[in-house]
Design a protein around this motif. Structure first.
Motif, short mmCIF file in Angstrom:
data_model
loop_
_atom_site.label_atom_id
_atom_site.label_comp_id
_atom_site.label_asym_id
_atom_site.label_seq_id
_atom_site.Cartn_x
_atom_site.Cartn_y
_atom_site.Cartn_z
N ASP A 126 23.27 79.97 -34.67
CA ASP A 126 24.57 80.06 -36.03
C ASP A 126 24.19 78.70 -36.46
N LEU A 127 24.04 78.23 -37.55
CA LEU A 127 23.50 77.31 -38.69
C LEU A 127 25.43 76.18 -38.03
N LYS A 128 26.19 76.53 -38.03
CA LYS A 128 27.25 75.95 -37.69
C LYS A 128 27.07 74.97 -36.19
N GLN A 129 26.71 76.17 -35.39
CA GLN A 129 26.69 75.07 -34.17
C GLN A 129 25.19 74.14 -34.15
N ILE A 130 24.23 74.60 -35.17
CA ILE A 130 23.45 74.23 -34.93
C ILE A 130 23.21 72.74 -36.16
N SER A 131 23.99 72.45 -36.93
CA SER A 131 24.83 71.35 -37.60
C SER A 131 25.39 70.02 -37.14
N GLN A 132 26.17 71.42 -35.71
CA GLN A 132 26.91 70.26 -35.28
C GLN A 132 26.11 69.61 -34.00
N TYR B 286 22.89 68.52 -34.97
CA TYR B 286 22.52 67.07 -35.17
C TYR B 286 23.06 66.08 -35.85
N THR B 287 25.28 66.46 -35.67
CA THR B 287 25.82 65.64 -36.18
C THR B 287 25.55 65.09 -34.99
N GLU B 288 25.51 65.92 -33.71
CA GLU B 288 26.49 64.52 -32.11
C GLU B 288 24.78 63.46 -32.14
N ASP C 200 25.72 58.15 -34.12
CA ASP C 200 25.20 56.97 -33.82
C ASP C 200 24.02 56.23 -34.70
N SER C 201 23.67 57.13 -35.63
CA SER C 201 22.79 56.18 -36.79
C SER C 201 22.96 56.50 -37.66
N TYR C 202 23.44 54.93 -38.14
CA TYR C 202 24.05 54.92 -39.03
C TYR C 202 22.67 55.48 -40.48
N PHE C 203 21.45 55.11 -40.71
CA PHE C 203 21.05 56.25 -41.68
C PHE C 203 20.87 56.78 -41.90
N VAL C 204 20.87 57.72 -40.84
CA VAL C 204 20.55 59.65 -41.16
C VAL C 204 21.69 60.11 -41.28
N SER C 205 21.90 60.90 -42.55
CA SER C 205 22.80 62.13 -42.78
C SER C 205 22.51 63.46 -43.03
N LEU C 206 23.56 64.56 -42.42
CA LEU C 206 23.29 65.54 -43.20
C LEU C 206 23.75 65.73 -44.72
N ASN C 207 22.54 66.37 -45.33
CA ASN C 207 22.88 66.60 -46.45
C ASN C 207 23.44 68.97 -46.62
#
Length: 350
Positions: free
Chosen positions: A260-266, A268-270, A274-281
């Motif tokens: 599930d894409l939402k689970q994969i996104s979660q 990545y978020t986790e 602690d990595s300020y310079f990486v974000s999900l678009n």
């Protein structure tokens, strides 16, 4: 805190000039020596008018004097030119961040195969810490005296794929991950080359070093294999696009089960919490403009339910997160400064 005295060897290339710009604005840094064999004894403002307010002069390399007057030295030199200088600087008690590829590959024989040049001494290769904090190297960087700053294509690729490999979501047994990468012309460096002349690049789009022969291939495979816990191969093709700076990787990743894409996104978020310079678009359209001039990496995730492939798009500024910005980020960690110090500028728009 006493200011860090920083010198740059290879200060007049694109990555060197970006280091000057970043370090001159860094609240804890004092620029010491700016070494350029091309422009020695010339004023910085004469060569680079955008840095006219900085009262510095390019100098020739006098290693002993430079080492005595520097706490840390950034090596913005071509591949094959940095390792010997790094070794000598370490002996003179300087910290070193090498932006070339000379110390990135753990195995000297692999370096010699891909770069057709003798590898650095094994002791030096062992001492070098790979400088990508977001994939598990943060503590090692903080305790290091020698950093092998990652390449631009490897940075974007590793940040795109690390959460998938650490969570073992990929089917690596049937086909390699496909890495389709595109970089602006500054990635080729400042030296003159027919392939990067205006008339060759404008209104053009070229694939180069096709067929798994680009030198960043073993670096990417080395670090992905560590994340995966076993050896893996990639299919990597770089492209040159007619913009000055910016880099995008599109990675085609076969999943090993329905996800599930939402689970994969979660996940990545986790992974990057602690990595300020990486974000999900999460935008439908992904570009490089949102990261130009910044040390940020934007990652976007797209699930193809027909093929069960996850398409991961990763965008960075090749000169910043892909080179000089990342080097300053590593310096911050080496001196126990906040990782973001001097690097929080946002992108220019439009």
């Amino acid at each position: 805190m006493k200011k860090i005295k920083a010198s740059i060897i290879g200060a007049s290339g694109y990555t060197g000039v970006e280091l000057i710009r970043l370090l001159s604005a860094h609240p804890q840094v004092e620029l010491a020596h700016l070494v350029s064999e091309t422009y020695q004894q010339q004023e910085l403002a004469q060569v680079f008018p955008h840095l006219a307010h900085l009262m510095h002069q390019f100098v020739s390399l006098h290693l002993t004097q430079l080492a005595q007057q520097s706490d840390i030295v950034f090596l913005a030199l071509p591949h094959t030119k940095a390792a010997a200088i790094a070794a000598e600087l370490l002996q003179k008690n300087c910290k070193v961040i090498d932006l070339s590829a000379d110390l990135r590959l753990n195995d000297g024989a692999t370096y010699e195969q891909w770069y057709q040049h003798p590898a650095a001494d094994n002791a030096l290769l062992t001492q070098a810490v790979y400088g990508l904090s977001e994939i598990g190297y943060r503590e090692q960087i903080a305790g290091a005296n020698l950093i092998a700053n990652p390449g631009c294509y490897p940075t974007a690729t590793l940040l795109a794929l690390a959460p998938l490999l650490k969570n073992k979501l990929l089917n690596l047994s049937t086909a390699p991950i496909i890495i389709d990468a595109k970089s602006g012309v500054s990635g080729a460096g400042r030296s003159l080359s027919l392939a990067t002349h205006f008339c060759e690049t404008s209104n053009n789009f070229t694939a180069y070093q096709v067929g798994g022969i680009h030198r960043h291939t073993p670096e990417i495979e080395q670090e992905l294999s560590k994340l995966a816990g076993g050896k893996l191969m990639i299919q990597f093709t770089p492209h040159l696009i007619p913009i000055p700076r910016g880099l995008m990787v599109t990675a085609y990743c076969p999943l090993n089960a329905r996800q599930d894409l939402k689970q994969i996104s979660q996940l990545y978020t986790e992974y990057y919490q602690d990595s300020y310079f990486v974000s999900l678009n999460n935008q439908e359209r992904t570009g490089v403009k949102p990261v130009i001039g910044t040390n940020f990496c934007q990652v976007s995730l797209h699930l193809d339910v027909r093929t069960n492939y996850l398409v991961v798009v990763s965008a960075i500024d090749n000169l910043l997160k892909g080179a000089s910005g990342q080097a300053v980020q590593n310096m911050n960690l080496m001196y126990q400064l906040p990782e973001t110090t001097g690097l929080t500028a946002l992108a220019i728009y439009p």
